[in-house]
Scaffold this active site. Structure first.
Site, PDB file in Angstrom:
ATOM      1  N   ASN A 177      51.864  37.077  30.967  1.00  0.00           N
ATOM      2  CA  ASN A 177      50.633  37.797  31.281  1.00  0.00           C
ATOM      3  C   ASN A 177      50.894  39.298  31.336  1.00  0.00           C
ATOM      4  O   ASN A 177      51.964  39.749  31.784  1.00  0.00           O
ATOM      5  CB  ASN A 177      49.986  37.283  32.565  1.00  0.00           C
ATOM      6  CG  ASN A 177      50.889  37.270  33.773  1.00  0.00           C
ATOM      7  OD1 ASN A 177      52.095  37.095  33.646  1.00  0.00           O
ATOM      8  ND2 ASN A 177      50.314  37.451  34.944  1.00  0.00           N
ATOM      9  N   VAL A 178      49.916  40.052  30.850  1.00  0.00           N
ATOM     10  CA  VAL A 178      50.001  41.516  30.835  1.00  0.00           C
ATOM     11  C   VAL A 178      48.726  42.044  31.481  1.00  0.00           C
ATOM     12  O   VAL A 178      47.636  41.904  30.919  1.00  0.00           O
ATOM     13  CB  VAL A 178      50.144  42.054  29.390  1.00  0.00           C
ATOM     14  CG1 VAL A 178      50.184  43.586  29.389  1.00  0.00           C
ATOM     15  CG2 VAL A 178      51.405  41.490  28.728  1.00  0.00           C
ATOM     16  N   GLU A 179      48.868  42.589  32.680  1.00  0.00           N
ATOM     17  CA  GLU A 179      47.703  43.054  33.437  1.00  0.00           C
ATOM     18  C   GLU A 179      47.393  44.514  33.115  1.00  0.00           C
ATOM     19  O   GLU A 179      48.147  45.201  32.414  1.00  0.00           O
ATOM     20  CB  GLU A 179      47.967  42.853  34.941  1.00  0.00           C
ATOM     21  CG  GLU A 179      48.159  41.381  35.277  1.00  0.00           C
ATOM     22  CD  GLU A 179      48.293  41.106  36.763  1.00  0.00           C
ATOM     23  OE1 GLU A 179      48.500  42.055  37.551  1.00  0.00           O
ATOM     24  OE2 GLU A 179      48.195  39.916  37.131  1.00  0.00           O
ATOM     25  N   ASN A 180      46.235  44.963  33.619  1.00  0.00           N
ATOM     26  CA  ASN A 180      45.795  46.324  33.352  1.00  0.00           C
ATOM     27  C   ASN A 180      45.042  46.852  34.567  1.00  0.00           C
ATOM     28  O   ASN A 180      44.398  46.072  35.280  1.00  0.00           O
ATOM     29  CB  ASN A 180      44.885  46.335  32.115  1.00  0.00           C
ATOM     30  CG  ASN A 180      44.628  47.742  31.632  1.00  0.00           C
ATOM     31  OD1 ASN A 180      43.719  48.422  32.099  1.00  0.00           O
ATOM     32  ND2 ASN A 180      45.437  48.199  30.703  1.00  0.00           N
ATOM     33  N   SER A 224      42.381  48.355  34.554  1.00  0.00           N
ATOM     34  CA  SER A 224      41.018  47.855  34.330  1.00  0.00           C
ATOM     35  C   SER A 224      41.145  46.336  34.268  1.00  0.00           C
ATOM     36  O   SER A 224      41.459  45.761  33.216  1.00  0.00           O
ATOM     37  CB  SER A 224      40.455  48.423  33.025  1.00  0.00           C
ATOM     38  OG  SER A 224      39.165  47.908  32.803  1.00  0.00           O
ATOM     39  N   CYS A 278      46.187  36.713  29.479  1.00  0.00           N
ATOM     40  CA  CYS A 278      47.004  35.621  30.014  1.00  0.00           C
ATOM     41  C   CYS A 278      48.220  35.339  29.131  1.00  0.00           C
ATOM     42  O   CYS A 278      48.225  35.630  27.926  1.00  0.00           O
ATOM     43  CB  CYS A 278      46.180  34.342  30.106  1.00  0.00           C
ATOM     44  SG  CYS A 278      44.903  34.346  31.365  1.00  0.00           S
ATOM     45  N   GLU A 296      49.298  32.480  28.017  1.00  0.00           N
ATOM     46  CA  GLU A 296      49.054  31.503  26.952  1.00  0.00           C
ATOM     47  C   GLU A 296      48.439  32.179  25.729  1.00  0.00           C
ATOM     48  O   GLU A 296      48.832  31.926  24.583  1.00  0.00           O
ATOM     49  CB  GLU A 296      48.112  30.409  27.449  1.00  0.00           C
ATOM     50  CG  GLU A 296      48.654  29.594  28.611  1.00  0.00           C
ATOM     51  CD  GLU A 296      48.274  30.157  29.976  1.00  0.00           C
ATOM     52  OE1 GLU A 296      48.194  31.399  30.120  1.00  0.00           O
ATOM     53  OE2 GLU A 296      48.039  29.347  30.889  1.00  0.00           O
ATOM     54  N   CYS A 352      44.154  28.464  32.298  1.00  0.00           N
ATOM     55  CA  CYS A 352      42.777  28.723  32.719  1.00  0.00           C
ATOM     56  C   CYS A 352      41.800  28.250  31.640  1.00  0.00           C
ATOM     57  O   CYS A 352      42.186  27.931  30.510  1.00  0.00           O
ATOM     58  CB  CYS A 352      42.582  30.211  33.013  1.00  0.00           C
ATOM     59  SG  CYS A 352      42.439  31.249  31.543  1.00  0.00           S
ATOM     60  N   CYS A 370      41.847  30.182  28.288  1.00  0.00           N
ATOM     61  CA  CYS A 370      43.016  29.846  27.458  1.00  0.00           C
ATOM     62  C   CYS A 370      42.876  28.455  26.853  1.00  0.00           C
ATOM     63  O   CYS A 370      43.305  28.224  25.714  1.00  0.00           O
ATOM     64  CB  CYS A 370      44.294  29.952  28.284  1.00  0.00           C
ATOM     65  SG  CYS A 370      44.739  31.668  28.641  1.00  0.00           S
TER      66      CYS A 370
HETATM   67  N1  THU Z   1      47.085  33.981  34.283  1.00  0.00           N
HETATM   68  C1  THU Z   1      47.715  33.577  33.144  1.00  0.00           C
HETATM   69  O1  THU Z   1      48.542  34.289  32.581  1.00  0.00           O
HETATM   70  N2  THU Z   1      47.383  32.356  32.640  1.00  0.00           N
HETATM   71  C2  THU Z   1      46.454  31.507  33.190  1.00  0.00           C
HETATM   72  O2  THU Z   1      46.180  30.452  32.620  1.00  0.00           O
HETATM   73  C3  THU Z   1      45.796  31.854  34.447  1.00  0.00           C
HETATM   74  C4  THU Z   1      46.090  33.202  34.993  1.00  0.00           C
HETATM   75  C5  THU Z   1      47.428  35.310  34.839  1.00  0.00           C
HETATM   76  C6  THU Z   1      46.328  36.324  34.735  1.00  0.00           C
HETATM   77  C7  THU Z   1      46.669  37.264  35.863  1.00  0.00           C
HETATM   78  O3  THU Z   1      47.576  38.246  35.377  1.00  0.00           O
HETATM   79  C8  THU Z   1      47.394  36.398  36.870  1.00  0.00           C
HETATM   80  O4  THU Z   1      47.728  35.195  36.205  1.00  0.00           O
HETATM   81  C9  THU Z   1      46.553  36.075  38.101  1.00  0.00           C
HETATM   82  O5  THU Z   1      45.322  35.551  37.746  1.00  0.00           O
END
Ligand code: THU
Length: 130
Positions: free
Chosen positions: A38-41, A43, A49, A51, A81, A84
């Site tokens: 996962n790569v967050e931002n 924003s 995610c 996957e 999720c 995904c």
């Molecule tokens: N996340 C994933 O990478 N995959 C999922 O199927 C559910 C959630 C990540 C998104 C976010 O960076 C962190 O988990 C918390 O929601």
């Protein structure tokens, strides 16, 4: 093993906002393995995610058929999720593996997303584009 590859990817996750690291490793029907984290931002809605990052890497490498995807997170089991699941359905994913309390848990993808939405089944149109 796919879960080991997913754990390696999770260690690279960029998750400064949630603190929740996720790693995914998928195997194509022809045996290639692709991973994502996962790569967050700042924003928040732009977060991607693990996957879906694995899927986009697979597509960029010229592959379109997923056999199995393994997922692991900061806490397990970490099930993909809903968003995904829809993306995995697009590329024919058959099996999903997560880390359970007593080892790997493997399920049929159809049990995670029955009746998934689809416009068409062919991923390569006759003219070779798209
Ligand atoms: N996340 C994933 O990478 N995959 C999922 O199927 C559910 C959630 C990540 C998104 C976010 O960076 C962190 O988990 C918390 O929601």
């Amino acid at each position: 093993m796919l879960l080991d590859a997913a754990r390696t990817a999770a260690a690279h996750a960029y998750a400064p906002y949630s603190g929740f690291q996720v790693g995914a490793a998928l195997r194509t029907t022809t045996g290639e393995v692709f991973t994502g984290c996962n790569v967050e931002n700042a924003s928040f809605g732009e977060t991607i995610c693990a996957e879906r990052n694995a899927v986009t890497t697979m597509v960029a490498a010229g592959h379109r058929e997923i056999d199995t995807i393994a997922v692991t997170g900061s806490t397990d089991p970490c099930w993909p999720c809903g968003a995904c699941r829809q993306v995995l359905a697009e590329f024919g994913c058959r099996r999903v593996v997560v880390a359970g309390p007593d080892g790997a848990v493997e399920v049929d993808f159809a049990d995670l997303l029955p009746h998934s939405f689809a416009l068409k089944t062919a991923k390569t149109p006759p003219d070779g584009r798209g």
